[in-house]
Write a protein that holds these residues in place. Sequence first.
Motif, PDB file in Angstrom:
ATOM      1  N   ASN A  35       0.813  -1.219   0.000  1.00 17.89           N
ATOM      2  CA  ASN A  35       0.000   0.000   0.000  1.00 17.89           C
ATOM      3  C   ASN A  35       0.843   1.264   0.000  1.00 17.89           C
ATOM      4  N   GLU A  36       2.122   1.162   0.379  1.00 17.65           N
ATOM      5  CA  GLU A  36       2.996   2.320   0.368  1.00 17.65           C
ATOM      6  C   GLU A  36       3.441   2.694  -1.039  1.00 17.65           C
ATOM      7  N   VAL A  37       3.340   1.772  -1.972  1.00 23.01           N
ATOM      8  CA  VAL A  37       3.860   1.992  -3.322  1.00 23.01           C
ATOM      9  C   VAL A  37       2.762   1.934  -4.379  1.00 23.01           C
ATOM     10  N   PHE A  38       1.912   0.936  -4.300  1.00 23.50           N
ATOM     11  CA  PHE A  38       0.944   0.696  -5.362  1.00 23.50           C
ATOM     12  C   PHE A  38      -0.395   1.376  -5.073  1.00 23.50           C
ATOM     13  N   ASP A  39      -1.001   1.915  -6.127  1.00 20.49           N
ATOM     14  CA  ASP A  39      -2.303   2.567  -6.012  1.00 20.49           C
ATOM     15  C   ASP A  39      -3.411   1.714  -6.633  1.00 20.49           C
ATOM     16  N   GLY A  40      -3.054   0.576  -7.207  1.00 15.65           N
ATOM     17  CA  GLY A  40      -4.043  -0.322  -7.778  1.00 15.65           C
ATOM     18  C   GLY A  40      -3.606  -0.862  -9.125  1.00 15.65           C
ATOM     19  N   TYR A  41      -4.432  -1.754  -9.681  1.00 20.12           N
ATOM     20  CA  TYR A  41      -4.127  -2.317 -10.993  1.00 20.12           C
ATOM     21  C   TYR A  41      -5.427  -2.718 -11.676  1.00 20.12           C
ATOM     22  N   ARG A  42      -5.359  -2.905 -12.969  1.00 22.01           N
ATOM     23  CA  ARG A  42      -6.511  -3.343 -13.764  1.00 22.01           C
ATOM     24  C   ARG A  42      -6.007  -3.982 -15.044  1.00 22.01           C
ATOM     25  N   TYR A  43      -6.867  -4.785 -15.662  1.00 22.71           N
ATOM     26  CA  TYR A  43      -6.570  -5.369 -16.967  1.00 22.71           C
ATOM     27  C   TYR A  43      -7.341  -4.602 -18.031  1.00 22.71           C
ATOM     28  N   GLU A  44      -6.655  -4.192 -19.077  1.00 23.74           N
ATOM     29  CA  GLU A  44      -7.267  -3.523 -20.208  1.00 23.74           C
ATOM     30  C   GLU A  44      -6.967  -4.331 -21.468  1.00 23.74           C
ATOM     31  N   ASN A  45      -7.987  -5.045 -21.944  1.00 22.38           N
ATOM     32  CA  ASN A  45      -7.836  -5.860 -23.147  1.00 22.38           C
ATOM     33  C   ASN A  45      -6.662  -6.818 -23.006  1.00 22.38           C
ATOM     34  N   ARG A  46      -5.542  -6.570 -23.691  1.00 22.31           N
ATOM     35  CA  ARG A  46      -4.401  -7.493 -23.639  1.00 22.31           C
ATOM     36  C   ARG A  46      -3.331  -7.071 -22.636  1.00 22.31           C
ATOM     37  N   ASP A  47      -3.534  -5.967 -21.933  1.00 22.39           N
ATOM     38  CA  ASP A  47      -2.487  -5.407 -21.066  1.00 22.39           C
ATOM     39  C   ASP A  47      -2.895  -5.412 -19.599  1.00 22.39           C
ATOM     40  N   LEU A  48      -1.879  -5.455 -18.757  1.00 15.72           N
ATOM     41  CA  LEU A  48      -2.019  -5.220 -17.326  1.00 15.72           C
ATOM     42  C   LEU A  48      -1.511  -3.811 -17.038  1.00 15.72           C
ATOM     43  N   VAL A  49      -2.320  -2.986 -16.381  1.00 14.94           N
ATOM     44  CA  VAL A  49      -1.938  -1.616 -16.036  1.00 14.94           C
ATOM     45  C   VAL A  49      -1.830  -1.517 -14.519  1.00 14.94           C
ATOM     46  N   VAL A  50      -0.650  -1.114 -14.036  1.00 15.56           N
ATOM     47  CA  VAL A  50      -0.405  -0.985 -12.602  1.00 15.56           C
ATOM     48  C   VAL A  50      -0.103   0.477 -12.309  1.00 15.56           C
ATOM     49  N   GLU A  51      -0.766   1.032 -11.302  1.00 15.58           N
ATOM     50  CA  GLU A  51      -0.591   2.433 -10.942  1.00 15.58           C
ATOM     51  C   GLU A  51       0.144   2.552  -9.613  1.00 15.58           C
ATOM     52  N   PHE A  52       0.963   3.610  -9.497  1.00 15.98           N
ATOM     53  CA  PHE A  52       1.731   3.884  -8.283  1.00 15.98           C
ATOM     54  C   PHE A  52       1.235   5.181  -7.651  1.00 15.98           C
ATOM     55  N   HIS A  53       1.508   5.341  -6.366  1.00 12.53           N
ATOM     56  CA  HIS A  53       1.151   6.590  -5.689  1.00 12.53           C
ATOM     57  C   HIS A  53       1.954   7.743  -6.278  1.00 12.53           C
ATOM     58  N   ASP A  54       1.336   8.915  -6.328  1.00 11.57           N
ATOM     59  CA  ASP A  54       1.970  10.082  -6.948  1.00 11.57           C
ATOM     60  C   ASP A  54       3.270  10.479  -6.260  1.00 11.57           C
ATOM     61  N   ASP A  55       3.355  10.241  -4.948  1.00  9.97           N
ATOM     62  CA  ASP A  55       4.528  10.687  -4.198  1.00  9.97           C
ATOM     63  C   ASP A  55       5.624   9.626  -4.128  1.00  9.97           C
ATOM     64  N   VAL A  56       5.498   8.556  -4.928  1.00  7.24           N
ATOM     65  CA  VAL A  56       6.487   7.475  -4.921  1.00  7.24           C
ATOM     66  C   VAL A  56       7.256   7.491  -6.238  1.00  7.24           C
ATOM     67  N   ASP A  57       8.581   7.500  -6.139  1.00  7.41           N
ATOM     68  CA  ASP A  57       9.425   7.452  -7.333  1.00  7.41           C
ATOM     69  C   ASP A  57       9.901   6.013  -7.524  1.00  7.41           C
ATOM     70  N   VAL A  58       9.334   5.345  -8.519  1.00  3.48           N
ATOM     71  CA  VAL A  58       9.675   3.951  -8.782  1.00  3.48           C
ATOM     72  C   VAL A  58      10.841   3.890  -9.760  1.00  3.48           C
ATOM     73  N   ASN A  59      11.905   3.240  -9.340  1.00  3.14           N
ATOM     74  CA  ASN A  59      13.075   3.106 -10.208  1.00  3.14           C
ATOM     75  C   ASN A  59      12.899   1.994 -11.239  1.00  3.14           C
ATOM     76  N   ARG A  60      12.323   0.877 -10.799  1.00  5.27           N
ATOM     77  CA  ARG A  60      12.101  -0.257 -11.701  1.00  5.27           C
ATOM     78  C   ARG A  60      10.825  -0.972 -11.321  1.00  5.27           C
ATOM     79  N   ALA A  61      10.146  -1.485 -12.314  1.00 15.24           N
ATOM     80  CA  ALA A  61       8.974  -2.335 -12.085  1.00 15.24           C
ATOM     81  C   ALA A  61       9.166  -3.609 -12.884  1.00 15.24           C
ATOM     82  N   MET A  62       8.871  -4.747 -12.277  1.00 18.43           N
ATOM     83  CA  MET A  62       9.101  -6.035 -12.920  1.00 18.43           C
ATOM     84  C   MET A  62       7.851  -6.898 -12.823  1.00 18.43           C
TER      85      MET A  62
END
Length: 274
Positions: A35-62
């Motif tokens: 909960n400190e990093v992720f703001d949620g996720y959803r599937y859109e057609n063929r893709d997975l979309v993952v959202e992060f909190h605005d105040d979090v700087d993500v260096n890498r996502a895997m």
Amino acid sequence: MQRRSFLQTLATGGILLSAGCAESVPFSTTRLDSNEVFDGYRYENRDLVVEFHDDVDVNRAMLADSSSDEEYETVDHPGDSVRFPVVFPDRLESRVSHSLRVNAETDRGSARLGVGQPVHAYVHTVEALPDGRARLEIESQTSAPVLVGFVGIYGDVPNPTLDPQSDSFDHSSVLGPGVVGAAANRPLSEWRSDLVIPPEETRMFETTYAPFAFPDGIDAADCNGDERTGTVAVVHGSGGSAAYTFTYRLEGEPASLEDGLEAAACPDMTSASE
């Protein structure tokens, strides 16, 4: 139709690693709450979309599989969100499974988010076409997309396929998915996007084979309107399957099929409602 329980297995097939992924620095050992990093996720057609909190700087996502620790793809500095392709209809492969997860690396540490979803396809209708092929509607009943790997129609039908849920079924022995998108779902390219059913949506298909044709000849008794019971099964690109029974009647004067086919069909079919 009578709904049957469906099977869910892990996705199989080739694994693609993004460029440079094998040489990347291991994720931080400091574990953050998701909960400190992720703001949620959803599937859109063929893709997975993952959202992060605005105040979090993500260096890498895997994107990875938690059951096998296999890494699918890594994105550097994704910003406020990251999009991972997870369904590949051109090669009938889907990464959607219960064990799918996303790892995020920040300066303060790393966090994990489980994004796996069950995959389930429900068949609404089965209709016979004049040439013996079938038209059907398939719905994705979860928040994840369904990749149609194969559709079989068998049981008490004139020209049955193999049973995809039998232990002896070998998916490699079938040529293609056995269906093509119909009406508004007709494919426009070789990428076969018609085989992808978005979350909680319904798509129409037609079989490329003719389960309601009589390949060995036909007589009036075959079209006498007796009630029959068939089964339709959908094999998901992620490995599971779902099967349903349906009742139907074949009626009318038997007619030979055109285009030089040595087969015949009944002109009329009535199918039981769901």
